[in-house]
Write a protein that holds these residues in place. Structure first.
Motif, PDB file in Angstrom:
ATOM      1  N   SER A   1     -11.499  10.008  98.702  1.00  0.00           N
ATOM      2  CA  SER A   1     -10.875  11.194  99.280  1.00  0.00           C
ATOM      3  C   SER A   1      -9.847  10.828 100.346  1.00  0.00           C
TER       4      SER A   1
ATOM      5  N   GLY B   1     -17.172   7.827  97.813  1.00  0.00           N
ATOM      6  CA  GLY B   1     -16.609   9.168  97.715  1.00  0.00           C
ATOM      7  C   GLY B   1     -15.669   9.463  98.866  1.00  0.00           C
TER       8      GLY B   1
ATOM      9  N   PRO C   1     -18.428  13.740  89.984  1.00  0.00           N
ATOM     10  CA  PRO C   1     -17.239  12.869  89.947  1.00  0.00           C
ATOM     11  C   PRO C   1     -16.365  13.055  91.187  1.00  0.00           C
ATOM     12  N   TYR C   2     -15.740  11.945  91.614  1.00  0.00           N
ATOM     13  CA  TYR C   2     -14.905  11.983  92.803  1.00  0.00           C
ATOM     14  C   TYR C   2     -13.608  12.733  92.505  1.00  0.00           C
ATOM     15  N   PRO C   3     -13.117  13.523  93.424  1.00  0.00           N
ATOM     16  CA  PRO C   3     -11.825  14.202  93.227  1.00  0.00           C
ATOM     17  C   PRO C   3     -10.675  13.350  93.757  1.00  0.00           C
ATOM     18  N   GLY C   4      -9.459  13.736  93.406  1.00  0.00           N
ATOM     19  CA  GLY C   4      -8.274  13.151  94.025  1.00  0.00           C
ATOM     20  C   GLY C   4      -7.807  11.828  93.490  1.00  0.00           C
TER      21      GLY C   4
ATOM     22  N   GLY D   1     -13.127  11.614  87.547  1.00  0.00           N
ATOM     23  CA  GLY D   1     -13.282  13.058  87.478  1.00  0.00           C
ATOM     24  C   GLY D   1     -11.977  13.785  87.222  1.00  0.00           C
ATOM     25  N   SER D   2     -10.852  13.273  87.797  1.00  0.00           N
ATOM     26  CA  SER D   2      -9.551  13.926  87.626  1.00  0.00           C
ATOM     27  C   SER D   2      -8.512  12.984  87.036  1.00  0.00           C
TER      28      SER D   2
ATOM     29  N   ASN E   1      -5.717  11.261  90.834  1.00  0.00           N
ATOM     30  CA  ASN E   1      -4.729  11.588  89.807  1.00  0.00           C
ATOM     31  C   ASN E   1      -3.775  10.433  89.525  1.00  0.00           C
TER      32      ASN E   1
ATOM     33  N   LYS F   1     -13.493  12.673  79.840  1.00  0.00           N
ATOM     34  CA  LYS F   1     -12.667  12.860  81.036  1.00  0.00           C
ATOM     35  C   LYS F   1     -11.317  12.166  80.898  1.00  0.00           C
TER      36      LYS F   1
ATOM     37  N   PRO G   1      -6.006   8.987  98.432  1.00  0.00           N
ATOM     38  CA  PRO G   1      -5.721   9.665  97.155  1.00  0.00           C
ATOM     39  C   PRO G   1      -4.581   9.032  96.360  1.00  0.00           C
TER      40      PRO G   1
END
Length: 513
Positions: A307, A303, A331-334, A361-362, A336, A384, A310
């Motif tokens: 982060s 995680g 879910p992990y962010p960032g 997640g994203s 994209n 997702k 990214p």
């Protein structure tokens, strides 16, 4: 009788006979055959005429006979060499008339297609001007010395050291087994501007060499040290720490598959990337030679790594059962920018939750998802990831209840999938038929599916399903039906678009199950 004039033979009417002529013709204007045409036996330069030949012939003396012998004689070896030398001089004058910029563009194209080794062994020997231009430093911004373009030896390495590589930015030594550290280090001392270095399958990639890289090439952004045949145990973890710390801000790509310290020091390696490589885009640390089995889990702060990086676009963790050390279910962010994810050849325990279920997640769209030879369930991420172009699920280790993943994947991604590989799966034919039958068009006959490549080799598929795919998927370019036992003879092979009519004709002759 000999001195008397022989009487001319007379014909029937008493007139003297004329000499018989079989035929005669005159060439039309503009259709005369030139002496240097393909139908002529004349070869320019094969005869050397002299100025006095015709004059000597008119005099009728010995000089005439000598002149004729000179006309009919063949060119000697020395004269042939002289004629070729004159022609080469003329060609050299023509080449020198071309601008230097044009010649350098031509040479750069030759370097890209033939490689540096063949280029240096041929082009500089043509003439002095080519020799001068072949050493121009602008030609060596990208130097490809991979084994596919020729093997390296001591003579070629010495010739390489004579070049001006101060402007070199990309250097490739992939597969050069004769390039040791004592040859590699003098070359890298000349490449201070180097951005990309490929030392895959190269013995010169040792711990001592890697520890010197930050000083020799401080601007490195792409580093490839992958090994295919066996694990690279010549590289230790401590040797790459200075490289990651000093070049971390510029590093964009790391491809270190089958490097043994990645597996043994996985937690520390991920932490080091998290702290020093914020611009990392591609990470390949797969262990490709591992057999598919229940592998021990590798825990790390994934995680935190996600982060901190990214911009990640590609992540390959084949044969690595990676768990998050925090044991989180969020879910992990960032992520994209993530486009490619691969985690193959491992079977995890049902009580574990690999990072596969936390990575998306994203992520709304993926280009490649490869989970072959594993028991991962992609059906759990379809809510997702809304679009996927290429899906590889070869020989999945699912239970009977988990076979529904195939149906869920086709249902969610059929409008975006361009390539689908489900070969070597032992699931029943009913499961595959229900999943792929979703390609049947509904009420809207204008529906066009983007599927281009389909691999069904070594699966239990029947003819009607293949017919359905060929009729409904108008963009399909190839379909692989190797070792599909339920198909008739002549159908168990790889078919391309041109042979689809023949495949349909064979399938229609044999009824389905």
């Amino acid at each position: 009788m000999s001195g008397k004039k022989r009487k001319a033979a007379k014909g029937i009417l008493g007139f003297p006979k004329k000499k018989s002529i079989l035929f005669t013709f005159n060439a039309r204007e503009g259709e005369e055959c030139s002496t240097d045409s393909e139908d002529s036996d004349y070869s320019p330069g094969s005869l050397v005429p002299t100025r006095n030949a015709k004059k000597a012939k008119r005099k009728g003396n010995n000089q005439a006979r000598q002149g004729l012998s000179v006309i009919n004689r063949r060119v000697t070896r020395k004269e042939t060499v002289a004629l070729e030398a004159n022609a080469c001089c003329k060609n050299e004058i023509i080449h020198m008339c071309l601008p230097s910029e044009t010649m350098l563009n031509i040479f750069s194209f030759c370097l890209a297609s033939e490689g540096l080794l063949k280029f240096l062994s041929r082009v500089p020997r043509v003439c002095k001007e080519w020799n001068r231009l072949a050493k121009d430093q602008s030609l060596f911004k990208q130097v490809n010395l991979s084994s596919t373009l020729g093997a390296m030896n001591k003579k070629r390495l010495k010739g390489l050291l004579k070049l001006d590589l101060s402007h070199c930015r990309v250097l490739n030594f992939e597969g050069q087994m004769r390039v040791k550290q004592n040859f590699l280090e003098p070359i890298l001392t000349k490449t201070h501007r180097l951005v990309s270095l490929n030392l895959c399958h190269c013995p010169g990639a040792t711990s001592a060499m890697l520890s010197k890289l930050p000083v020799l090439c401080p601007n490195l952004g792409r580093i490839k040290l992958s090994q295919t045949f066996d694990y690279q145990d010549k590289i230790v973890y401590t040797s790459i720490v200075p490289l990651i710390v000093m070049c971390g801000q510029t590093i964009l790509e790391i491809r270190w598959s089958n490097v043994i310290f990645v597996k043994t020091e996985f937690t520390h390696f991920i932490d080091m990337l998290k702290q020093n490589c914020p611009n990392l885009e591609e990470l390949d640390i797969k262990m490709a030679n591992c057999a598919c089995a229940y592998l021990p889990s590798r825990e790390a702060d994934i995680g935190g790594f996600i982060s901190a990086c990214p911009k990640l676009k590609e992540l390959r963790l084949d044969s690595l059962n990676v768990l998050d050390i925090a044991r989180t279910s969020v879910p992990y962010p960032g992520l994209n920018n993530l486009e490619i994810f691969a985690q193959t050849k491992f079977t995890h325990d049902v009580h574990e939750k690999p990072i596969f279920y936390l990575m998306f997640g994203s992520v709304a769209k993926l280009k490649v998802l490869d989970i072959s030879y594993s028991n991962l369930s992609p059906g759990l991420i379809t809510d997702k990831v809304k679009a996927l172009e290429c899906l590889h699920m070869v020989d999945m280790r699912w239970s009977e209840e988990e076979n529904i993943n195939l149906y869920q994947c086709i249902n969610s991604w059929m409008m975006s999938l361009k390539e689908l590989d489900i070969s070597c799966n032992k699931m029943p034919s009913k499961v595959i038929t229900e999943a792929l039958s979703q390609y049947r068009k509904g009420k809207d006959a204008r529906t066009s599916y983007p599927l281009e490549v389909l691999n069904l080799s070594n699966t239990q598929v029947y003819g009607p399903l293949v017919q359905l795919i060929l009729e409904e998927c108008s963009n399909l370019k190839s379909i692989n039906l190797n070792t599909c036992r339920n198909l008739p003879r002549g159908c168990k092979q790889l078919f391309f678009r041109k042979s689809f009519p023949d495949l349909l004709a064979r399938l229609q002759q044999v009824p389905g199950p």
